[in-house]
Motif scaffolding. Structure first.
Motif, PDB file in Angstrom:
ATOM      1  N   MET A 252       0.818  -1.210   0.000  1.00 32.75           N
ATOM      2  CA  MET A 252       0.000   0.000   0.000  1.00 32.75           C
ATOM      3  C   MET A 252       0.855   1.264   0.000  1.00 32.75           C
ATOM      4  SD  MET A 252      -3.118  -0.454  -0.368  1.00 32.75           S
ATOM      5  CE  MET A 252      -4.031   0.987   0.038  1.00 32.75           C
ATOM      6  N   VAL A 253       2.084   1.159   0.457  1.00 30.66           N
ATOM      7  CA  VAL A 253       2.912   2.347   0.588  1.00 30.66           C
ATOM      8  C   VAL A 253       3.313   2.916  -0.772  1.00 30.66           C
ATOM      9  CG1 VAL A 253       5.116   3.216   1.473  1.00 30.66           C
ATOM     10  CG2 VAL A 253       3.752   1.660   2.860  1.00 30.66           C
ATOM     11  N   ARG A 254       3.700   2.049  -1.698  1.00 30.02           N
ATOM     12  CA  ARG A 254       4.166   2.538  -3.001  1.00 30.02           C
ATOM     13  C   ARG A 254       3.093   3.330  -3.749  1.00 30.02           C
ATOM     14  NH1 ARG A 254       6.238  -0.963  -8.091  1.00 30.02           N
ATOM     15  NH2 ARG A 254       6.532   0.786  -9.473  1.00 30.02           N
ATOM     16  N   PRO A 255       1.854   2.838  -3.874  1.00 27.97           N
ATOM     17  CA  PRO A 255       0.837   3.655  -4.551  1.00 27.97           C
ATOM     18  C   PRO A 255       0.578   4.985  -3.851  1.00 27.97           C
ATOM     19  CG  PRO A 255       0.104   1.384  -4.422  1.00 27.97           C
ATOM     20  CD  PRO A 255       1.353   1.495  -3.590  1.00 27.97           C
ATOM     21  N   LEU A 256       0.589   4.989  -2.526  1.00 29.33           N
ATOM     22  CA  LEU A 256       0.371   6.223  -1.776  1.00 29.33           C
ATOM     23  C   LEU A 256       1.509   7.216  -2.013  1.00 29.33           C
ATOM     24  CD1 LEU A 256      -1.398   7.767   0.202  1.00 29.33           C
ATOM     25  CD2 LEU A 256      -0.143   6.671   2.069  1.00 29.33           C
ATOM     26  N   VAL A 257       2.728   6.726  -1.998  1.00 29.53           N
ATOM     27  CA  VAL A 257       3.886   7.582  -2.259  1.00 29.53           C
ATOM     28  C   VAL A 257       3.844   8.107  -3.695  1.00 29.53           C
ATOM     29  CG1 VAL A 257       6.414   7.589  -2.494  1.00 29.53           C
ATOM     30  CG2 VAL A 257       5.345   6.553  -0.485  1.00 29.53           C
ATOM     31  N   THR A 258       3.452   7.251  -4.626  1.00 20.47           N
ATOM     32  CA  THR A 258       3.368   7.651  -6.032  1.00 20.47           C
ATOM     33  C   THR A 258       2.362   8.787  -6.218  1.00 20.47           C
ATOM     34  OG1 THR A 258       3.946   5.434  -6.788  1.00 20.47           O
ATOM     35  CG2 THR A 258       2.819   6.851  -8.362  1.00 20.47           C
ATOM     36  N   VAL A 259       1.182   8.628  -5.665  1.00 29.39           N
ATOM     37  CA  VAL A 259       0.147   9.660  -5.794  1.00 29.39           C
ATOM     38  C   VAL A 259       0.595  10.951  -5.114  1.00 29.39           C
ATOM     39  CG1 VAL A 259      -2.210  10.300  -5.156  1.00 29.39           C
ATOM     40  CG2 VAL A 259      -1.739   8.029  -6.060  1.00 29.39           C
ATOM     41  N   THR A 260       1.175  10.830  -3.941  1.00 28.07           N
ATOM     42  CA  THR A 260       1.655  12.011  -3.223  1.00 28.07           C
ATOM     43  C   THR A 260       2.716  12.744  -4.032  1.00 28.07           C
ATOM     44  OG1 THR A 260       1.192  10.946  -1.105  1.00 28.07           O
ATOM     45  CG2 THR A 260       2.718  12.814  -1.067  1.00 28.07           C
ATOM     46  N   ALA A 261       3.655  12.008  -4.614  1.00 23.01           N
ATOM     47  CA  ALA A 261       4.712  12.624  -5.426  1.00 23.01           C
ATOM     48  C   ALA A 261       4.128  13.300  -6.666  1.00 23.01           C
ATOM     49  CB  ALA A 261       5.746  11.580  -5.825  1.00 23.01           C
ATOM     50  N   LEU A 262       3.168  12.653  -7.313  1.00 28.34           N
ATOM     51  CA  LEU A 262       2.542  13.256  -8.495  1.00 28.34           C
ATOM     52  C   LEU A 262       1.828  14.559  -8.144  1.00 28.34           C
ATOM     53  CD1 LEU A 262       1.021  10.143 -10.311  1.00 28.34           C
ATOM     54  CD2 LEU A 262       2.854  11.622 -11.165  1.00 28.34           C
ATOM     55  N   VAL A 263       1.065  14.556  -7.061  1.00 30.78           N
ATOM     56  CA  VAL A 263       0.325  15.766  -6.665  1.00 30.78           C
ATOM     57  C   VAL A 263       1.288  16.865  -6.243  1.00 30.78           C
ATOM     58  CG1 VAL A 263      -1.324  16.716  -4.992  1.00 30.78           C
ATOM     59  CG2 VAL A 263      -1.780  14.516  -6.085  1.00 30.78           C
TER      60      VAL A 263
END
Length: 157
Positions: free
Chosen positions: A1-12
């Motif tokens: 779950m961490v990787r998708p959350l980090v990915t979305v956070t980085a994109l935003v």
């Protein structure tokens, strides 16, 4: 779950760093075209990763956690560029946050009515997003699910 959350956070986070000055930001159509090429390229890379992954379902989740936000952020930035190039395009000037909010409301088909496209160009851009939303939901999701299913069949034997 961490990787998708980090990915979305980085994109935003990265999206909020993009320039709003129309002389730097350019034209919304150009950004939209470049962004859509990026979305398709990322989707293709993610499908390839799913097909090679020992855990295709998890890879599919990660793919959607990357492709959907990227798609929405591309349109949000096109709206930011449009509103700074032509302040009459929407009923109000859009900040990065306003544009992202508007993009998500269009994607979710909620349409609160607090932000409305006024000019023909803004309405055309929103129409393109609505069609893109349908294609993304139908096409990209189906493509990823098919790749996951094929790979699971190969892995499970």
């Amino acid at each position: 779950m961490v990787r998708p959350l980090v990915t979305v956070t980085a994109l935003v986070f990265g999206y909020h760093l993009l320039p709003t000055d129309p002389r730097i930001g350019g034209r919304p159509g150009v950004w939209l075209a470049v962004g859509m090429v990026a979305v398709v390229a990322v989707l293709a890379a993610e499908v390839r990763a799913i097909v090679r992954s020992p855990r295709p379902l998890w890879q599919g989740v990660q793919a959607m956690a990357l492709v959907f936000p990227l798609f929405l952020l591309v349109f949000a930035y096109a709206y930011v560029v449009l509103t700074h190039a032509d302040p009459s395009g929407f009923g109000t000037a859009l900040s990065h946050t306003d544009a992202l909010y508007f993009t998500v409301t269009v994607f979710a088909t909620v349409g609160f009515g607090d932000i409305v496209p006024v000019s023909e160009g803004a309405r055309a851009l929103v129409t393109v997003q609505m069609v893109g939303d349908l294609l993304l939901l139908g096409g990209a999701l189906r493509l990823v699910l098919t790749a996951v299913q094929r790979r699971k069949t190969e892995v499970d034997g």
